[in-house]
Design a protein around this motif. Sequence first.
Motif, PDB file in Angstrom:
ATOM      1  N   ALA A 168     -10.506  -7.234   0.167  1.00 16.39           N
ATOM      2  CA  ALA A 168      -9.537  -6.613   1.067  1.00 16.39           C
ATOM      3  C   ALA A 168      -8.372  -7.555   1.337  1.00 16.39           C
ATOM      4  CB  ALA A 168     -10.216  -6.209   2.373  1.00 16.39           C
ATOM      5  N   SER A 169      -8.652  -8.862   1.405  1.00 13.25           N
ATOM      6  CA  SER A 169      -7.589  -9.833   1.670  1.00 13.25           C
ATOM      7  C   SER A 169      -6.616  -9.952   0.506  1.00 13.25           C
ATOM      8  CB  SER A 169      -8.197 -11.202   1.986  1.00 13.25           C
ATOM      9  OG  SER A 169      -9.056 -11.620   0.935  1.00 13.25           O
ATOM     10  N   GLY A 170      -7.030  -9.501  -0.682  1.00  9.04           N
ATOM     11  CA  GLY A 170      -6.162  -9.529  -1.850  1.00  9.04           C
ATOM     12  C   GLY A 170      -5.533  -8.183  -2.170  1.00  9.04           C
ATOM     13  N   THR A 171      -5.679  -7.218  -1.259  1.00  2.22           N
ATOM     14  CA  THR A 171      -5.157  -5.868  -1.464  1.00  2.22           C
ATOM     15  C   THR A 171      -3.965  -5.639  -0.541  1.00  2.22           C
ATOM     16  OG1 THR A 171      -7.383  -5.077  -1.999  1.00  2.22           O
ATOM     17  CG2 THR A 171      -5.729  -3.405  -1.446  1.00  2.22           C
ATOM     18  N   VAL A 172      -2.846  -5.194  -1.109  1.00  3.26           N
ATOM     19  CA  VAL A 172      -1.628  -4.944  -0.344  1.00  3.26           C
ATOM     20  C   VAL A 172      -1.193  -3.501  -0.600  1.00  3.26           C
ATOM     21  CG1 VAL A 172       0.757  -5.643   0.090  1.00  3.26           C
ATOM     22  CG2 VAL A 172      -0.945  -7.362  -0.581  1.00  3.26           C
ATOM     23  N   VAL A 173      -1.133  -2.699   0.463  1.00  4.68           N
ATOM     24  CA  VAL A 173      -0.774  -1.285   0.356  1.00  4.68           C
ATOM     25  C   VAL A 173       0.629  -1.074   0.909  1.00  4.68           C
ATOM     26  CG1 VAL A 173      -1.351   1.072   1.061  1.00  4.68           C
ATOM     27  CG2 VAL A 173      -3.181  -0.558   0.560  1.00  4.68           C
ATOM     28  N   THR A 174       1.444  -0.306   0.184  1.00  3.03           N
ATOM     29  CA  THR A 174       2.795   0.035   0.643  1.00  3.03           C
ATOM     30  C   THR A 174       3.081   1.503   0.329  1.00  3.03           C
ATOM     31  OG1 THR A 174       3.938  -0.499  -1.429  1.00  3.03           O
ATOM     32  CG2 THR A 174       3.607  -2.310   0.146  1.00  3.03           C
ATOM     33  N   THR A 175       4.262   1.939   0.718  1.00  5.47           N
ATOM     34  CA  THR A 175       4.672   3.325   0.474  1.00  5.47           C
ATOM     35  C   THR A 175       5.180   3.474  -0.960  1.00  5.47           C
ATOM     36  OG1 THR A 175       6.833   2.815   1.412  1.00  5.47           O
ATOM     37  CG2 THR A 175       5.219   3.799   2.877  1.00  5.47           C
ATOM     38  N   GLY A 176       4.263   3.388  -1.899  1.00  2.00           N
ATOM     39  CA  GLY A 176       4.601   3.543  -3.306  1.00  2.00           C
ATOM     40  C   GLY A 176       4.602   2.213  -4.043  1.00  2.00           C
ATOM     41  N   SER A 177       4.060   2.199  -5.256  1.00  2.39           N
ATOM     42  CA  SER A 177       4.067   0.966  -6.043  1.00  2.39           C
ATOM     43  C   SER A 177       5.480   0.577  -6.453  1.00  2.39           C
ATOM     44  CB  SER A 177       3.176   1.110  -7.288  1.00  2.39           C
ATOM     45  OG  SER A 177       3.588   2.201  -8.098  1.00  2.39           O
ATOM     46  N   ASN A 178       6.430   1.545  -6.409  1.00  2.00           N
ATOM     47  CA  ASN A 178       7.826   1.188  -6.703  1.00  2.00           C
ATOM     48  C   ASN A 178       8.376   0.232  -5.643  1.00  2.00           C
ATOM     49  OD1 ASN A 178       7.725   3.225  -4.778  1.00  2.00           O
ATOM     50  ND2 ASN A 178       9.571   4.240  -5.477  1.00  2.00           N
ATOM     51  N   VAL A 179       7.902   0.350  -4.407  1.00  2.00           N
ATOM     52  CA  VAL A 179       8.298  -0.599  -3.364  1.00  2.00           C
ATOM     53  C   VAL A 179       7.784  -1.988  -3.700  1.00  2.00           C
ATOM     54  CG1 VAL A 179       7.991  -1.203  -0.928  1.00  2.00           C
ATOM     55  CG2 VAL A 179       8.441   1.168  -1.576  1.00  2.00           C
ATOM     56  N   LEU A 180       6.579  -2.057  -4.211  1.00  2.00           N
ATOM     57  CA  LEU A 180       5.999  -3.354  -4.564  1.00  2.00           C
ATOM     58  C   LEU A 180       6.756  -4.030  -5.698  1.00  2.00           C
ATOM     59  CD1 LEU A 180       2.272  -2.370  -4.200  1.00  2.00           C
ATOM     60  CD2 LEU A 180       3.349  -4.302  -3.029  1.00  2.00           C
ATOM     61  N   ILE A 181       7.325  -3.252  -6.605  1.00  2.00           N
ATOM     62  CA  ILE A 181       8.120  -3.852  -7.680  1.00  2.00           C
ATOM     63  C   ILE A 181       9.274  -4.648  -7.088  1.00  2.00           C
ATOM     64  CG2 ILE A 181       9.663  -3.337  -9.618  1.00  2.00           C
ATOM     65  CD1 ILE A 181       7.793  -0.926 -10.218  1.00  2.00           C
ATOM     66  N   ALA A 182      10.001  -4.046  -6.145  1.00  2.00           N
ATOM     67  CA  ALA A 182      11.107  -4.750  -5.501  1.00  2.00           C
ATOM     68  C   ALA A 182      10.612  -5.954  -4.709  1.00  2.00           C
ATOM     69  CB  ALA A 182      11.875  -3.798  -4.592  1.00  2.00           C
ATOM     70  N   LEU A 183       9.487  -5.800  -4.011  1.00  2.00           N
ATOM     71  CA  LEU A 183       8.962  -6.912  -3.212  1.00  2.00           C
ATOM     72  C   LEU A 183       8.517  -8.078  -4.092  1.00  2.00           C
ATOM     73  CD1 LEU A 183       6.885  -5.045  -0.464  1.00  2.00           C
ATOM     74  CD2 LEU A 183       9.235  -5.894  -0.360  1.00  2.00           C
ATOM     75  N   LEU A 184       7.964  -7.783  -5.256  1.00  2.00           N
ATOM     76  CA  LEU A 184       7.540  -8.854  -6.160  1.00  2.00           C
ATOM     77  C   LEU A 184       8.739  -9.593  -6.750  1.00  2.00           C
ATOM     78  CD1 LEU A 184       4.564  -6.949  -7.732  1.00  2.00           C
ATOM     79  CD2 LEU A 184       4.376  -9.162  -6.571  1.00  2.00           C
TER      80      LEU A 184
END
Length: 352
Positions: A75-91
């Motif tokens: 769970a500590s290695g899991t990050v949930v956001t409003t769409g994986s497209n948001v995670l692309i920008a965050l990465l």
Amino acid sequence: MSLPIRPAVQASPDYPFSAVTAPVKLDQNESFADFPEALKVMALQRLSELPWHRYTDLHAEALCEAVARHDGWSASGTVVTTGSNVLIALLVQLAGMGARVLTVKPNFALYALDARLLGAALTEVPLRSDFSTDVDALIAALGEAPGRGVVFVPRPHAPTGSLCGLDELERLAQACRDGWLLVIDEAYHPFTAHDARALAVRHPHVVLLRTFSKAWGLAGLRLGYALAGDDVARQLRKLVPPFGVSVLQTVSALVALEHPDYVRERVAHTLHERERMTTALQSHPHWQVFPSHANFLLVRTPDAAAAHAMLLAAGVLVRRQDTLHGLQGCLRVTVGTVAENDAFLRAAGVGA
């Protein structure tokens, strides 16, 4: 009057999509079926019993725990956001700003768009002629200055449906050890036999991206997540807006995770229909269908514009891909219901 907008934003194109209405919609790689009605009722009942005037979890902790249990992750290695497209920008923000973004082409448009918007130096390595990932060329590109940043590799690849071998990804992960995050986008992984979790366990600089938009049938919910090492996840979480996942998203996804059998049934349908459509298209005198490991097919035609217009005139909407590198004449077709796929095959001239 001059607006205070960064040149990188002004120079960026809009996201390449225009909505079109058609009776048979096979253009966005969505699930062929909606979230089951009984699960909708269950989610709405739970939602009605919760307070709406209170903030949700700071970083969707309850949902992260449920995702982690389902995916066999921490769970500590899991990050949930409003769409994986948001995670692309965050990465890109996490490791690419002032550095580099390295990926392949053709590819999902957001890798390149976010790199340019956020001021990262972009390198795109062409796929081989058979649409396989040229890992040797990616490894060679790592050595260009500056030698740090983010590498995005989708598995399966969109829009071609090809699949980079796990042994090849291991070589790339080894080469990315110093200064690079290797992000494996697994949006379509439920439609394949193997995923890259073992690779991410071995290499703390490897991040997996997943989504509820495809196999889970929840594209309208807008939820995606990252599976990462604890250290990377902790740093990534600093960039995620607080209280960003709504109570509706949380409750609906929790209900879905409690009832995953419907996903397995839908994946089985998609795999069967994908094979049936592939076999039918192989008899087309002028079109070429490519092997796919996702919930769509890439088809090369003599004239993508004409083929797209012909299908649309028959009420079938697919996605043109012919403006992308190496995809001259190509269309992308989502695997839909039996009736939708039959309508497509008839319009293409290979169905009864």
